[in-house]
Structures are given as C-alpha cells and as structure tokens.
Design an enzyme around this catalytic site. Sequence first.
Site, PDB file in Angstrom:
ATOM      1  N   HIS A 257       0.975  -1.122  -0.064  1.00 53.92           N
ATOM      2  CA  HIS A 257       0.142  -0.087   0.069  1.00 53.92           C
ATOM      3  C   HIS A 257       0.822   1.348  -0.050  1.00 53.92           C
ATOM      4  O   HIS A 257       1.832   1.069   0.396  1.00 53.92           O
ATOM      5  CB  HIS A 257      -0.906   0.004   1.452  1.00 53.92           C
ATOM      6  CG  HIS A 257      -2.087  -1.028   0.958  1.00 53.92           C
ATOM      7  ND1 HIS A 257      -2.260  -2.315   1.489  1.00 53.92           N
ATOM      8  CD2 HIS A 257      -3.213  -0.505   0.514  1.00 53.92           C
ATOM      9  CE1 HIS A 257      -3.457  -2.722   1.210  1.00 53.92           C
ATOM     10  NE2 HIS A 257      -4.163  -1.843   0.616  1.00 53.92           N
TER      11      HIS A 257
ATOM     12  N   LYS B 156      -0.585   4.973   4.566  1.00 62.25           N
ATOM     13  CA  LYS B 156      -1.495   4.003   5.208  1.00 62.25           C
ATOM     14  C   LYS B 156      -0.739   3.985   6.591  1.00 62.25           C
ATOM     15  O   LYS B 156       0.070   3.814   7.039  1.00 62.25           O
ATOM     16  CB  LYS B 156      -1.413   2.708   4.460  1.00 62.25           C
ATOM     17  CG  LYS B 156      -2.439   1.692   5.317  1.00 62.25           C
ATOM     18  CD  LYS B 156      -3.011   0.555   4.125  1.00 62.25           C
ATOM     19  CE  LYS B 156      -3.751  -0.290   4.893  1.00 62.25           C
ATOM     20  NZ  LYS B 156      -5.101   0.436   5.241  1.00 62.25           N
TER      21      LYS B 156
HETATM   22  N1  NAD Z   1     -12.775  -0.896   3.203  1.00 61.15           N
HETATM   23  C1  NAD Z   1     -12.216  -0.219   2.116  1.00 61.15           C
HETATM   24  O1  NAD Z   1     -12.378  -0.814   1.111  1.00 61.15           O
HETATM   25  C2  NAD Z   1     -11.040   0.634   2.430  1.00 61.15           C
HETATM   26  C3  NAD Z   1     -10.590   1.257   1.193  1.00 61.15           C
HETATM   27  C4  NAD Z   1      -9.851   2.195   1.321  1.00 61.15           C
HETATM   28  C5  NAD Z   1      -9.340   2.759   2.492  1.00 61.15           C
HETATM   29  N2  NAD Z   1      -9.787   2.228   3.643  1.00 61.15           N
HETATM   30  C6  NAD Z   1      -9.758   2.795   4.999  1.00 61.15           C
HETATM   31  O2  NAD Z   1     -10.558   3.856   5.105  1.00 61.15           O
HETATM   32  C7  NAD Z   1      -9.974   4.695   6.064  1.00 61.15           C
HETATM   33  C8  NAD Z   1      -9.907   6.224   5.341  1.00 61.15           C
HETATM   34  O3  NAD Z   1      -8.855   6.236   4.166  1.00 61.15           O
HETATM   35  P1  NAD Z   1      -8.296   7.564   3.451  1.00 61.15           P
HETATM   36  O4  NAD Z   1      -7.333   6.802   2.520  1.00 61.15           O
HETATM   37  O5  NAD Z   1      -9.521   8.081   2.727  1.00 61.15           O
HETATM   38  O6  NAD Z   1      -7.416   8.300   4.565  1.00 61.15           O
HETATM   39  P2  NAD Z   1      -7.373   9.767   4.723  1.00 61.15           P
HETATM   40  O7  NAD Z   1      -6.389  10.058   5.716  1.00 61.15           O
HETATM   41  O8  NAD Z   1      -7.145  10.452   3.322  1.00 61.15           O
HETATM   42  O9  NAD Z   1      -8.899  10.545   5.034  1.00 61.15           O
HETATM   43  C9  NAD Z   1      -9.585  10.431   6.365  1.00 61.15           C
HETATM   44  C10 NAD Z   1     -10.345  11.452   6.774  1.00 61.15           C
HETATM   45  O10 NAD Z   1     -10.952  11.265   8.033  1.00 61.15           O
HETATM   46  C11 NAD Z   1     -10.915  12.351   8.769  1.00 61.15           C
HETATM   47  N3  NAD Z   1     -10.859  11.904  10.066  1.00 61.15           N
HETATM   48  C12 NAD Z   1     -10.297  11.014  10.813  1.00 61.15           C
HETATM   49  N4  NAD Z   1     -10.499  10.973  12.130  1.00 61.15           N
HETATM   50  C13 NAD Z   1     -11.781  11.765  12.211  1.00 61.15           C
HETATM   51  C14 NAD Z   1     -12.807  11.881  13.463  1.00 61.15           C
HETATM   52  N5  NAD Z   1     -12.464  11.406  14.564  1.00 61.15           N
HETATM   53  N6  NAD Z   1     -13.908  12.770  13.021  1.00 61.15           N
HETATM   54  C15 NAD Z   1     -14.012  13.361  11.848  1.00 61.15           C
HETATM   55  N7  NAD Z   1     -13.216  13.066  10.905  1.00 61.15           N
HETATM   56  C16 NAD Z   1     -12.125  12.415  10.954  1.00 61.15           C
HETATM   57  C17 NAD Z   1      -9.687  13.011   8.273  1.00 61.15           C
HETATM   58  O11 NAD Z   1      -9.617  14.491   8.763  1.00 61.15           O
HETATM   59  C18 NAD Z   1      -9.405  12.722   6.921  1.00 61.15           C
HETATM   60  O12 NAD Z   1     -10.124  13.927   6.112  1.00 61.15           O
HETATM   61  C19 NAD Z   1      -8.698   4.220   6.332  1.00 61.15           C
HETATM   62  O13 NAD Z   1      -8.680   3.487   7.648  1.00 61.15           O
HETATM   63  C20 NAD Z   1      -8.341   3.233   5.392  1.00 61.15           C
HETATM   64  O14 NAD Z   1      -7.335   2.157   5.529  1.00 61.15           O
HETATM   65  C21 NAD Z   1     -10.966   1.364   3.472  1.00 61.15           C
END
Ligand code: NAD
Length: 254
Positions: A143, A147
């Site tokens: 990844h 991450k």
């Molecule tokens: N299930 C899936 O298919 C899948 C796919 C991709 C990513 N993910 C997961 O999704 C999550 C997000 O991924 P991303 O790449 O978009 O991350 P990212 O860091 O780009 O975005 C996360 C967002 O959430 C916000 N955030 C974090 N904690 C918060 C809180 N307590 N309250 C409000 N907002 C909050 C942050 O400000 C940020 O804008 C990660 O855990 C990642 O591993 C899952």
Amino acid sequence: MVRVLMHGCCGAMGRVITGLAADREDLKIVAGVDRNTDDSLGYPVFQSLEACDVEVDAIIDFTAAPAVDHLLDYCAEKKVPVVLCSTGLSDAQMAKVSESAKKVAVLRSANMSLGINLLMKLVKDAAATLADAGFDIEIVEKHHNRKLDAPSGTALALADSINEAMEDRYHYTYDRSTRHEKRDPKEIGISAVRGGSIVGEHDVIFAGQDEVVTISHTAYSRAIFGKGALEAAKFLAGRPAGLYNMADVIEAGN
Ligand SMILES: NC(=O)c1ccc[n+]([C@@H]2O[C@H](COP(=O)([O-])OP(=O)(O)OC[C@H]3O[C@@H](n4cnc5c(N)ncnc54)[C@H](O)[C@@H]3O)[C@@H](O)[C@H]2O)c1
C-alpha cells in the site's frame, strides 16, 4: 433517492466517493463530517456528527479506527444504518460492531471492491485443496506510504477467510526477525510493504514442493472501493438491524 452522510469527506476516499456520487441519480451525498473542512464539496461539511442537522438514510465511513467508537454509538442511538470502511479496528471495536448491529444495520468490510470479495471465496477453495497437500500459505500486501495500519484489513480478512475454511487451525505470523526457526506448517505469514502511491495489492501465495500458486488482486484506483461503498449504502438504507457484508450486497445485485 438515498440520502448519504459522508463521514471523512475531506479524506482521499471521501473525495473519490463525492466525485462518484455526483454522477448518480439514485443517491446523493447531502452532508459530510470531517475534522478538517472544505467548502468545495457541494454539500455542507460539519465538524462533528452532533453538529450535522441534515436528515440522512445512511452513513458511509472512511475515517480511521479511533473515530469508529463514537460513530457506532451515534448510529445506534439515531438508528442510522452505517457502512463502516475504516480499517485497523481492535478486537474490542470488532465486538462493539457486533453489539451495535443488534440495534442498527451495520455493514463492515475491510475491502469494498468486487474483485477482493471474489478473492475471499477463491482463496477458501484453494486452501481446501492445497493446504492439506502441504502447501505453505503466505500473504503479501502493498500500500501507499500514507497508510496508518499494517497489515492491511484486507490481508487479515483474506487470512481469516482461509482459516475459516481450515477450521481455525492456522495462526498468523507478522514478523520473523526475532525468530530463528523454520516456519510452522500451520502458520499464515502476513507481510506488509509501504511505499509511494500504491493503491492496494494483495498476493495470496500457496507454496508447495516444486510448484507455487499465487492468487493476486491489484487495485488501480480508489474508485473500486468508492463504488462498492455507494452500492452498500443503497443496499443498507431502510434495512433492519443486523450485521451485513459485501457478499450480501453482491447477492442482492444479482
Ligand atoms: N474498506 C475499504 O475498502 C477501504 C478502502 C480504502 C481505505 N480504507 C480505509 O478507510 C480509512 C480512510 O482512508 P483514506 O485513505 O480516505 O484516509 P485519509 O486519511 O485520506 O482520510 C481520512 C479522513 O477522515 C478524517 N477523520 C479522521 N478521524 C476523524 C474523526 N475522529 N472525526 C472526523 N473526521 C475524521 C480526516 O480528517 C480525513 O479527512 C482508512 O482506515 C483506510 O484504511 C478502507
């Protein structure tokens, strides 16, 4: 039309989903919640769930593990179905997911893509044939360098899928650096690579005597997770309490 709240709307996935939803007529993102702010997303962004005064039919969550406890409490209390996509949840949080699902519809999936959900099935079949024939099982995931959790939730879900088919006979090994011994035939080795902008790669390797079977999935864009999340939100809106997964969504679409 299904009204969606995007939890984590300012993040990488939140933005991808915002773009995908703009092209759809069957659902609409009507509000976002994020600790950051952005007024260019085309819907109001609130800094907390409590501050949001827009009515929604489902929430899609892509934030981070620490945000999940509060989100589950909120959804259970307000009876808003939630598609939970944040990864790296602890055992206690997984237990909370199950508890919350007694009160409200919850769909949790470590990976929202159609391809990975097919892979979950394929590795079960492969393990059923190859594990008993003495093949060792290793999972390697790659990844991007942003991450936070390792190994990926998808790698763990793939290992769990294999273990389920093997009646929980396997244990997982994440680090061999402090051990000086041969691998245990009943272990699944899980390795994580982090770098650059890799969207997500998973190799499940079945290594036998003189032959190796590798089942791979490569994500070329985050849109595959976003599309799955939108389908999941549409599926979940109006559903009774319960714990759902992507297999339910795929089945409902067929
Ligand atoms: N299930 C899936 O298919 C899948 C796919 C991709 C990513 N993910 C997961 O999704 C999550 C997000 O991924 P991303 O790449 O978009 O991350 P990212 O860091 O780009 O975005 C996360 C967002 O959430 C916000 N955030 C974090 N904690 C918060 C809180 N307590 N309250 C409000 N907002 C909050 C942050 O400000 C940020 O804008 C990660 O855990 C990642 O591993 C899952």
